[in-house]
Design a protein around this motif. Structure first.
Motif, PDB file in Angstrom:
ATOM      1  N   LYS A 190      -5.534   2.554   4.831  1.00 29.32           N
ATOM      2  CA  LYS A 190      -4.199   2.037   4.532  1.00 29.32           C
ATOM      3  C   LYS A 190      -3.318   3.082   3.880  1.00 29.32           C
ATOM      4  O   LYS A 190      -2.099   2.901   3.804  1.00 29.32           O
ATOM      5  CB  LYS A 190      -4.304   0.819   3.603  1.00 29.32           C
ATOM      6  N   THR A 191      -3.900   4.171   3.368  1.00 32.35           N
ATOM      7  CA  THR A 191      -3.163   5.202   2.645  1.00 32.35           C
ATOM      8  C   THR A 191      -3.559   6.573   3.173  1.00 32.35           C
ATOM      9  O   THR A 191      -4.634   6.738   3.774  1.00 32.35           O
ATOM     10  CB  THR A 191      -3.471   5.129   1.142  1.00 32.35           C
ATOM     11  N   THR A 204       1.974   5.339   7.067  1.00 32.32           N
ATOM     12  CA  THR A 204       1.411   4.263   6.251  1.00 32.32           C
ATOM     13  C   THR A 204       2.518   3.600   5.450  1.00 32.32           C
ATOM     14  O   THR A 204       3.562   4.214   5.192  1.00 32.32           O
ATOM     15  CB  THR A 204       0.335   4.801   5.292  1.00 32.32           C
ATOM     16  N   GLU A 222       2.412  -1.459  -1.835  1.00 29.74           N
ATOM     17  CA  GLU A 222       1.195  -2.270  -1.732  1.00 29.74           C
ATOM     18  C   GLU A 222       1.502  -3.677  -1.232  1.00 29.74           C
ATOM     19  O   GLU A 222       0.714  -4.269  -0.475  1.00 29.74           O
ATOM     20  CB  GLU A 222       0.517  -2.342  -3.096  1.00 29.74           C
ATOM     21  N   ARG A 246       1.650  -3.968   2.549  1.00 28.68           N
ATOM     22  CA  ARG A 246       0.353  -3.901   3.221  1.00 28.68           C
ATOM     23  C   ARG A 246      -0.303  -5.268   3.313  1.00 28.68           C
ATOM     24  O   ARG A 246      -1.180  -5.482   4.148  1.00 28.68           O
ATOM     25  CB  ARG A 246      -0.576  -2.930   2.483  1.00 28.68           C
ATOM     26  N   SER A 283      -1.255   0.888   9.401  1.00 26.60           N
ATOM     27  CA  SER A 283      -1.001   2.316   9.587  1.00 26.60           C
ATOM     28  C   SER A 283      -0.995   2.645  11.074  1.00 26.60           C
ATOM     29  O   SER A 283      -1.504   1.877  11.900  1.00 26.60           O
ATOM     30  CB  SER A 283      -2.041   3.170   8.855  1.00 26.60           C
TER      31      SER A 283
END
Length: 332
Positions: free
Chosen positions: A121-122, A178, A182, A185, A192
Motif C-alpha cells: 500500500k506504500t 500509492t 491512510e 486506502r 496502488s
C-alpha cells in the motif's frame, strides 16, 4: 418361423450389418454435432436457431473505481540519458515513486508477496519486497487532480547508458502510484498501481511505452491491465498533441472500465458503430481475443469473433443497460 428368419438374416447379413452401422453413424453424428452446436454453419442459421444455440458466457463484472492514472506525454523524446516526463492523473492525493533499473525477478516476487504475505500500500512496502534491487529512486507528491508533468531522470554520476541486451535482468523504469492518506486506502479497493515502462537506450531502441500495468487490490489480488482492440478506418483522427484514446464516447467507456490508460496500439476513430450492423454503438468486449466490436443487439448471434474468427469463451459489457439509459435521458 424362427428358422426361416435366421436363414434370411444369414443370406442378407452383409446388407443388414451395413445398414445397422450406417444408422448408428448417423445417430452418433447427429448427437455430437447437436451437442456442440456445429450442425449448421452460423451464417446459414436463422435468428431463432442462432440465439437458442448460443452458449457464450457473459462475465459477471464488479465495478471498481480506479483512483490512479498515468500517461507518457512525450514518448518520442524519452531516453535513459535524457529522462522521461510522466503525467499522473489521480482522484486523490497520491505518491509517485519511480525506480530506475528495477530487478525483473524482485518485482514479480514483490507482486506475489502482495498476494501471500503483506499488502503493498506504500512505497516502503514495495522497497521492502524489492530488497533495494534498483539503481535509483525518485519520489513526487501528487495533489488531487494535478496533471502537471513530473520529470524523472537518472543522476549523471550513475553513468548508465543502457541496461544490456535482451532478455534483461532489469526494467528501465518502474513507476509506483500509492494513496498518500491512510483514510483513502480504506475507501478504495485499488490501493496502488505498478507501471513497467520501457525507455529506449543505446542497446534497445524500441519506442518508449508502458509495457505492463498492475492494479493491486486491498484484498490481496492484483490484475494486469490489458488493452482492448477496436476497429479503425480511414476516418480515424490522429494528432501529435492528442494521444490515442482522448476523445469520443469510447474514451468515457474505457474510463469507466478502468482501461483508459493511453496505449500506443489502441486506435480510436470518429464513429464507434458495430462492425456487423454498422448502426448500434459498440459495447461488448469478447474474450479471449479482446476485440471490442459488437453492439448489444448483434452479440447474441455470434459464437466466433467477427474480427478474428476466434471462438468466444466469455464477454462483458463496457457499460450496463442502466448506464446507457441514464446517458440517453441526460442527453434529451
Amino acid at each position: 418361423m424362427a428358422a426361416v428368419f435366421l436363414v434370411l438374416l444369414y443370406e442378407y447379413s452383409p446388407l443388414f450389418y451395413i445398414t445397422v452401422v450406417f444408422v448408428c453413424f448417423l445417430v452418433t453424428s447427429g448427437l455430437v454435432l447437436g451437442w456442440f452446436g456445429l450442425g449448421v454453419p452460423v451464417i446459414l442459421r436463422n435468428s431463432e436457431e442462432t440465439e437458442s444455440s448460443t452458449r457464450v458466457l457473459k462475465k459477471q463484472m464488479r465495478q471498481v473505481k480506479n483512483p490512479f492514472g498515468l500517461e507518457i506525454p512525450h514518448p518520442a523524446t524519452a531516453s535513459v540519458t535524457k529522462g522521461i516526463a510522466l503525467t499522473p492523473d489521480c482522484l486523490e492525493d497520491c505518491v509517485l515513486t519511480c525506480y530506475w533499473g528495477c530487478s525483473v525477478q524482485k518485482l514479480h516476487e514483490a507482486l506475489q508477496k502482495h498476494v501471500y504475505c503483506f499488502r503493498i500500500k506504500t512505497p516502503q512496502a514495495l522497497e521492502d519486497a524489492l530488497y533495494s534491487q534498483y539503481l535509483h529512486r525518485q519520489q513526487f507528491l501528487i495533489k488531487k487532480n494535478d496533471k502537471e508533468e513530473k520529470y524523472c531522470q537518472l543522476p549523471e554520476d550513475a553513468q548508465v547508458v543502457d541496461f544490456g541486451p535482451v532478455p534483461r535482468a532489469r526494467y528501465p523504469l518502474v513507476a509506483l502510484l500509492t494513496l498518500a492518506d491512510e483514510e483513502d486506502r480504506e475507501i478504495y479497493d485499488i490501493v496502488s498501481m505498478v507501471a513497467v515502462i520501457h525507455i529506449p537506450d543505446e542497446s534497445y531502441r524500441l519506442s518508449c511505452r508502458i509495457l505492463y500495468q498492475y492494479l493491486l487490490l486491498a484484498q490481496g489480488q492484483y490484475h494486469d491491465l490489458k488493452q482492448l482492440f477496436m476497429s479503425a478506418n480511414s476516418s480515424m483522427e490522429s494528432s501529435s498533441h492528442t494521444p490515442p484514446g482522448e476523445s469520443g464516447t469510447a474514451r468515457s467507456l474505457l474510463e469507466k472500465a478502468g482501461l483508459a490508460e493511453d496505449e500506443p496500439e489502441l486506435h480510436e476513430e470518429k464513429s464507434k458503430d458495430c462492425v456487423v450492423c454498422q448502426n448500434g454503438e459498440v459495447n461488448w468486449v469478447l474474450l479471449p481475443c479482446r476485440h471490442t466490436c459488437l453492439c448489444d443487439a448483434c452479440l447474441k448471434y455470434f459464437q466466433q469473433c467477427p474480427m478474428c474468427r476466434q471462438f468466444v469463451q466469455e464477454s462483458f459489457p463496457l457499460r450496463s443497460k442502466k448506464e446507457q439509459d441514464e446517458d440517453e435521458s441526460s442527453q434529451m
